[in-house]
Design an enzyme around this catalytic site. Structure first.
Site, PDB file in Angstrom:
ATOM      1  CG  ASN A  45      -1.959   1.083   1.159  1.00 12.34           C
ATOM      2  OD1 ASN A  45      -1.839   2.011   0.375  1.00 12.34           O
ATOM      3  ND2 ASN A  45      -2.958   1.011   2.005  1.00 12.34           N
ATOM      4  CG  ASP A  46       1.552   3.142   3.633  1.00  7.08           C
ATOM      5  OD1 ASP A  46       0.527   3.724   3.225  1.00  7.08           O
ATOM      6  OD2 ASP A  46       1.654   2.675   4.771  1.00  7.08           O
ATOM      7  CB  VAL A  47       5.958   0.386  -0.848  1.00  4.02           C
ATOM      8  CG1 VAL A  47       6.505   0.188   0.545  1.00  4.02           C
ATOM      9  CG2 VAL A  47       5.127  -0.789  -1.290  1.00  4.02           C
ATOM     10  CB  VAL A  48       2.362   1.340  -4.824  1.00  2.00           C
ATOM     11  CG1 VAL A  48       3.298   0.189  -5.136  1.00  2.00           C
ATOM     12  CG2 VAL A  48       1.174   0.853  -4.012  1.00  2.00           C
ATOM     13  CG  ASN A  49      -0.030   6.866  -1.123  1.00  4.89           C
ATOM     14  OD1 ASN A  49      -0.360   7.614  -2.046  1.00  4.89           O
ATOM     15  ND2 ASN A  49      -0.605   6.879   0.065  1.00  4.89           N
TER      16      ASN A  49
END
Lengths: 469, 125
Positions: A392-396
């Site tokens: 999630n956060d690593v592709v935000n």
């Protein structure tokens, strides 16, 4: 010092140290890493052999403990699942730290109970430091183990006046340490000191959240290395000093790499700024409203089969769902249909540094397909489908374009640049930082809700139905 | 040599080793971070050497208990850390490319990974 080390033994330790260094050097490449570990193993055998050759007593203690430790070590190490690697590393880390603290206590006991108390200042300081660092790392590692093993909830555990309590405890430990140094001993004091160090370790790791575990494991690893080095000072043994320093340096580098990859200063991780960060994120969140496009297994199977290049973006969720074998199976099916498959691995994917690589290697994914962030990011624009699994956060994209976001500036995988992004996710729940992900609302994004393992298995079955082009 | 001298030389060695460690580890690709951590985890099992030293100086029951516990924990660290690292790295072996490459073929020492040779500490005699 405890035992005069003869020259031949010191030279033997030098050989051991050289083997350790050569071993670590070979760990820098996947081709030589296995040999590297074996070379380091030889180094350890030399160090142990030299030590045993130098000693003339204590066999009644050494033999049973070593036999038992060997048996337990082999059984545990061979049985553990690769998904459980983080907690195992935490556990072994704690064992080493505990040994370091016990050695300090043992030396303290030897010096102070030998008739005439003769604990000099340097002896006292090194013993206390070894006991403190080893104790913190021992109990901290056990808490990390319990959290990773899910014996304890992984969410940050916080309480009022946390930092103040830790500060007072540390101050008290310094005071007790000073008293021991000035009194040249004190059996009760050292026990209180050791217990205090253990409590400090527990209190320091309890507030750390599950998602921050990669950082904390690296940090504890570094602590145990330093504890081993300080034990070397206690015993006047250079082998311990050098090996401990190497591990301490390695752990510190990994700690810094991890906190950089998560865009969180190490102080944030340690001092439980987690809750605060989530609140800050919460204010900015909620502003994101748009249409979410949902897809289904059948459509996605067609999309994947006709793609030229597919990049899998595995994250924490994949590790939790233990779906790495399903990912590999899907990749194999796609490759048989002429699709080029890559894996984009973010540095903090998984539960410890590099964990995702191990999980995928276990599922027989060739490591040449595992791409680091900097290598894979240029590939996304010419990729047909980016399949985001439990990340999630690593592709935000907020990390690139929302200056107020808590993750602004964090290096991410540019999955949003792929022609189509498909996100496999349980629900719309935000990631650990509590930040909404605008990627989910983009026009080129589709969501496939459900358990990752389950979705992937269905997807593979559906792809198999597609005729090979 | 006095106590102080030993400690000063120890500090000397420690600082140099830290720099060496920083140099060595910076070069490890993130692909290998978990095996690296597990491998360095094994290396700090060197405390076993300290535990063995302590065991040799035991002169009463309390010292004996401490020594047994320290040797047990140290051995567990060494053996467990080494075996699991070996196992993990075995999975990376020979998987550089889907097709076997020429570079991997002629390795004479390429033996199956199912041959772990854990260091048997404490069994030298």
């Amino acid at each position: 010092m405890t035992i005069a080390i003869p020259n031949w033994a010191t030279l033997g330790y030098l050989v051991a140290i050289v083997l350790f260094i050569l071993g670590i050097k070979q760990l820098t490449s996947a081709k030589t890493a296995l040999r590297g570990n074996r070379v380091a193993g030889m180094g350890m055998l030399v160090a142990i052999g030299v030590t045993l050759g130098m000693l003339h007593s204590g066999w009644q203690y050494v033999v049973p403990a070593a036999v038992l430790g060997t048996l337990v070590g082999i059984v545990v190490a061979r049985r553990v699942a690769m998904t459980a690697m983080p907690q195992l590393v935490a556990l072994f880390n704690g064992m080493g730290a505990g040994a370091a603290a016990l050695i300090a206590l043992g030396d303290f006991h030897r010096v102070t109970s030998s008739g005439h108390p003769s604990l000099d200042t340097i002896g006292a300081v090194t013993i206390l430091l070894s006991c403190l660092i080893g104790g913190i790392s021992f109990s901290g590692s056990l808490i990390a183990f319990a959290k990773l093993q899910e014996w304890m909830r992984g969410t940050p555990i916080t309480w009022p006046l946390q930092h103040e309590i830790n500060g007072v405890l540390l101050g008290a430990l310094v005071g007790i340490g000073l008293a021991i140094t000035l009194l040249h001993g004190g059996a009760v004091l050292i026990i209180v000191f050791a217990v205090g160090a253990l409590i400090l370790g527990v209190l320091s790791v309890l507030p750390v959240g599950g998602a921050d575990m990669p950082v904390i494991i690296a940090l504890l690893n570094s602590f145990t290395g330093i504890a081993a080095a300080v034990t070397g000072f206690v015993l006047g043994n250079d082998a311990l000093i050098v090996a401990g320093a190497l591990v301490g340096a390695s752990g510190s580098i990994l700690t810094m790499l991890m906190s950089k990859a998560m865009n969180r200063p190490i102080t944030n991780v340690l001092f439980g700024a987690f809750g605060k960060l989530a609140e800050d994120g919460g204010e900015g969140a909620g502003a994101l409203h748009g249409n979410i496009r949902e897809t289904n297994v059948e459509d996605l199977a067609v999309l994947l089969t006709y793609a030229q290049q597919v990049i899998f973006v595995p994250g924490y969720g994949l590790a939790v769902a233990r779906a790495q074998h399903e990912v590999k199976e899907l990749a194999t099916q796609l490759e048989q249909r002429g699709v080029r498959v890559l894996y984009a691995i973010h540095p903090v994917a998984g539960r410890m540094p590099g964990h995702m690589n191990v999980l995928l290697a276990e599922a027989d994914v060739p490591y040449s397909q595992l791409k680091e962030m900097d290598d894979v990011n240029p590939e996304f624009p010419r990729t047909d489908v980016a399949l985001v699994i439990g990340a999630n956060d690593v592709v935000n994209p907020a990390a690139h374009n929302t200056p107020g976001s808590p993750i602004y500036g964090m290096p991410i995988l540019n999955a949003d640049q792929a022609k189509t992004v498909v996100v496999l996710k349980r629900s719309m729940r935000p990631g650990f930082a509590g930040i909404e992900n605008e990627l989910f609302y983009r026009d080129n994004t589709m969501m496939l809700f459900g358990d990752a393992k389950d979705s992937l298995a269905k997807l593979t079955a559906e792809v198999k139905l597609q005729a090979a082009p | 040599m006095t106590n102080v001298n030993v400690v000063v030389i120890g500090l000397f060695v420690f600082v140099l080793a830290v720099f060496l460690g920083l140099e060595l580890i910076t070069k490890v690709p993130s692909l290998l971070h978990t095996p690296l951590m597990s491998g360095t985890n094994f290396i700090h099992g060197i405390v076993l050497v300290g535990a063995l030293t302590i065991a040799a100086t035991v002169h009463d029951t309390i010292g004996g208990v401490i020594a047994v516990a320290a040797v047990f924990l140290g051995t567990l660290n060494v053996v467990g850390g080494w075996v699991v690292t070996d196992r993990m790295l075995g999975m990376f072996r020979g998987k550089a490319a889907p097709a076997p490459t020429a570079a991997l073929a002629p390795k004479p020492e390429a033996r199956p990974a199912a041959q772990p040779t854990p260091p048997p500490p404490g069994e030298q005699r």
